[in-house]
Design a protein around this motif. Structure first.
Motif, PDB file in Angstrom:
ATOM      1  N   GLY A   1     -13.006   0.062 -16.011  1.00  0.00           N
ATOM      2  CA  GLY A   1     -12.708  -0.315 -14.629  1.00  0.00           C
ATOM      3  C   GLY A   1     -11.212  -0.406 -14.425  1.00  0.00           C
ATOM      4  N   HIS A   2     -10.824  -0.753 -13.229  1.00  0.00           N
ATOM      5  CA  HIS A   2      -9.392  -0.838 -12.955  1.00  0.00           C
ATOM      6  C   HIS A   2      -9.128  -1.819 -11.819  1.00  0.00           C
ATOM      7  CE1 HIS A   2     -10.427   1.659  -9.492  1.00  0.00           C
ATOM      8  NE2 HIS A   2      -9.259   1.322  -8.986  1.00  0.00           N
ATOM      9  N   ASP A   3      -7.886  -2.232 -11.693  1.00  0.00           N
ATOM     10  CA  ASP A   3      -7.408  -2.902 -10.491  1.00  0.00           C
ATOM     11  C   ASP A   3      -6.212  -2.137  -9.971  1.00  0.00           C
ATOM     12  OD1 ASP A   3      -8.920  -5.161  -9.690  1.00  0.00           O
ATOM     13  OD2 ASP A   3      -8.245  -6.267 -11.463  1.00  0.00           O
ATOM     14  N   ASP A   4      -6.144  -2.045  -8.653  1.00  0.00           N
ATOM     15  CA  ASP A   4      -4.941  -1.528  -8.015  1.00  0.00           C
ATOM     16  C   ASP A   4      -4.726  -2.340  -6.743  1.00  0.00           C
ATOM     17  OD1 ASP A   4      -6.736  -0.530  -6.127  1.00  0.00           O
ATOM     18  OD2 ASP A   4      -6.655   1.519  -6.884  1.00  0.00           O
ATOM     19  N   VAL A   5      -3.768  -1.943  -5.926  1.00  0.00           N
ATOM     20  CA  VAL A   5      -3.472  -2.765  -4.746  1.00  0.00           C
ATOM     21  C   VAL A   5      -4.694  -2.876  -3.825  1.00  0.00           C
ATOM     22  CG1 VAL A   5      -2.483  -0.862  -3.374  1.00  0.00           C
ATOM     23  CG2 VAL A   5      -1.788  -3.225  -2.913  1.00  0.00           C
ATOM     24  N   HIS A   6      -5.549  -1.857  -3.846  1.00  0.00           N
ATOM     25  CA  HIS A   6      -6.724  -1.888  -2.960  1.00  0.00           C
ATOM     26  C   HIS A   6      -7.825  -2.812  -3.469  1.00  0.00           C
ATOM     27  CE1 HIS A   6      -4.941   1.155  -0.472  1.00  0.00           C
ATOM     28  NE2 HIS A   6      -4.627   1.828  -1.569  1.00  0.00           N
TER      29      HIS A   6
ATOM     30  N   ARG B   1       0.815  -1.213   0.000  1.00  0.00           N
ATOM     31  CA  ARG B   1       0.000   0.000   0.000  1.00  0.00           C
ATOM     32  C   ARG B   1       0.849   1.263   0.000  1.00  0.00           C
ATOM     33  NH1 ARG B   1      -3.089  -1.130   5.384  1.00  0.00           N
ATOM     34  NH2 ARG B   1      -0.916  -1.541   5.862  1.00  0.00           N
ATOM     35  N   VAL B   2       2.125   1.159   0.362  1.00  0.00           N
ATOM     36  CA  VAL B   2       2.982   2.352   0.411  1.00  0.00           C
ATOM     37  C   VAL B   2       3.372   2.787  -1.000  1.00  0.00           C
ATOM     38  CG1 VAL B   2       5.162   3.297   1.254  1.00  0.00           C
ATOM     39  CG2 VAL B   2       3.841   1.734   2.696  1.00  0.00           C
ATOM     40  N   ASN B   3       3.789   1.825  -1.811  1.00  0.00           N
ATOM     41  CA  ASN B   3       4.173   2.142  -3.192  1.00  0.00           C
ATOM     42  C   ASN B   3       3.023   1.993  -4.177  1.00  0.00           C
ATOM     43  OD1 ASN B   3       6.729   2.725  -2.432  1.00  0.00           O
ATOM     44  ND2 ASN B   3       7.715   1.051  -3.523  1.00  0.00           N
ATOM     45  N   GLY B   4       1.880   1.501  -3.737  1.00  0.00           N
ATOM     46  CA  GLY B   4       0.763   1.282  -4.652  1.00  0.00           C
ATOM     47  C   GLY B   4       1.113   0.254  -5.709  1.00  0.00           C
ATOM     48  N   GLU B   5       1.551  -0.905  -5.291  1.00  0.00           N
ATOM     49  CA  GLU B   5       1.991  -1.948  -6.223  1.00  0.00           C
ATOM     50  C   GLU B   5       1.648  -3.304  -5.630  1.00  0.00           C
ATOM     51  OE1 GLU B   5       6.300  -1.745  -6.271  1.00  0.00           O
ATOM     52  OE2 GLU B   5       6.392  -2.325  -4.177  1.00  0.00           O
ATOM     53  N   TRP B   6       1.678  -4.329  -6.477  1.00  0.00           N
ATOM     54  CA  TRP B   6       1.520  -5.677  -5.945  1.00  0.00           C
ATOM     55  C   TRP B   6       2.318  -6.668  -6.768  1.00  0.00           C
ATOM     56  CZ3 TRP B   6      -2.064  -3.273  -8.992  1.00  0.00           C
ATOM     57  CH2 TRP B   6      -2.611  -3.988 -10.066  1.00  0.00           C
ATOM     58  N   VAL B   7       2.643  -7.800  -6.119  1.00  0.00           N
ATOM     59  CA  VAL B   7       3.318  -8.906  -6.778  1.00  0.00           C
ATOM     60  C   VAL B   7       2.403 -10.114  -6.641  1.00  0.00           C
ATOM     61  CG1 VAL B   7       5.374 -10.364  -6.853  1.00  0.00           C
ATOM     62  CG2 VAL B   7       5.586  -7.951  -6.169  1.00  0.00           C
ATOM     63  N   ASN B   8       2.109 -10.734  -7.752  1.00  0.00           N
ATOM     64  CA  ASN B   8       1.243 -11.920  -7.687  1.00  0.00           C
ATOM     65  C   ASN B   8       1.559 -12.874  -8.829  1.00  0.00           C
ATOM     66  OD1 ASN B   8      -1.919 -10.494  -9.005  1.00  0.00           O
ATOM     67  ND2 ASN B   8       0.063 -10.781  -9.986  1.00  0.00           N
ATOM     68  N   LEU B   9       1.082 -14.111  -8.664  1.00  0.00           N
ATOM     69  CA  LEU B   9       1.093 -15.045  -9.779  1.00  0.00           C
ATOM     70  C   LEU B   9      -0.264 -14.946 -10.451  1.00  0.00           C
ATOM     71  CD1 LEU B   9       2.601 -18.344  -8.304  1.00  0.00           C
ATOM     72  CD2 LEU B   9       3.814 -16.372  -9.259  1.00  0.00           C
ATOM     73  N   LEU B  10      -0.261 -14.912 -11.761  1.00  0.00           N
ATOM     74  CA  LEU B  10      -1.510 -14.971 -12.518  1.00  0.00           C
ATOM     75  C   LEU B  10      -1.593 -16.362 -13.135  1.00  0.00           C
ATOM     76  CD1 LEU B  10      -3.932 -13.166 -13.497  1.00  0.00           C
ATOM     77  CD2 LEU B  10      -2.651 -12.918 -15.637  1.00  0.00           C
TER      78      LEU B  10
END
Ligand code: FE
Length: 165
Positions: A135-140, A45-54
């Motif tokens: 629409g969108h996706d973000d870390v939230h 949430r600090v950098n507004g980013e995420w790491v995930n497997l798709l």
């Protein structure tokens, strides 16, 4: 004997994350849309980013989206491509998606399953076939999806907290 550095235990440091990227427990795969799941690794949430497997188990066109910030990808299994490019991201490959890119993700018919690690900065803004934003996706939004899924599948909504920084 090698000795560990003493300064590595500062009292206010946030926790590290070390885990098997591909989980044994199927419940860690959060449904995104039909036949598409993501496995959260870091929700920052600090950098507004995420790491995930798709993970995708369906061939076809998945989403058209725009990146306002960079994305890094590493293909663990299968392959995929973007309609707007002539390259194919194959197992073992690294992909950098520059800020400003708009592209349409496709998994071809001969691919049973693809799994890619994505480090997404900022957001994915989704577009329809007429290039209108939808629409969108973000870390939230990712945290919301994880919270709901983990509550529903019995892991509990607080399960998501281990991924949040
Ligand atoms: Fe992309």
């Amino acid at each position: 004997m090698p000795i560990p550095a003493k300064m590595n235990s500062l009292p206010l440091m946030i926790d590290d994350i070390v885990c098997p990227a591909i989980p044994d427990d199927e419940r860690l795969w959060v449904p995104q849309v039909e036949n598409v799941w993501f496995r959260p690794l870091l929700l920052n949430r600090v950098n507004g980013e995420w790491v995930n497997l798709l993970r995708v188990r369906r061939s076809g066109v998945l989403s058209r989206h725009r990146h306002p910030a960079p994305v890094h990808g590493f293909v663990l299994k299968g392959s995929w491509r973007y309609l707007e490019h002539d390259w194919i991201a194959r197992e073992g490959m690294y992909v950098f998606e520059p800020p400003g890119e708009t592209h349409t993700l496709v998994v071809d018919e001969d691919v049973d399953e693809m799994i890619t690690l994505f480090h997404v900065c900022g957001a994915l803004v989704y577009y329809d076939e007429q290039d209108q934003p939808m629409g969108h996706d973000d870390v939230h939004t990712k945290i919301d999806m994880c919270t709901r899924h983990f509550a529903e599948c019995g892991l509990g909504e607080e399960f998501v907290e281990q991924f949040i920084r």
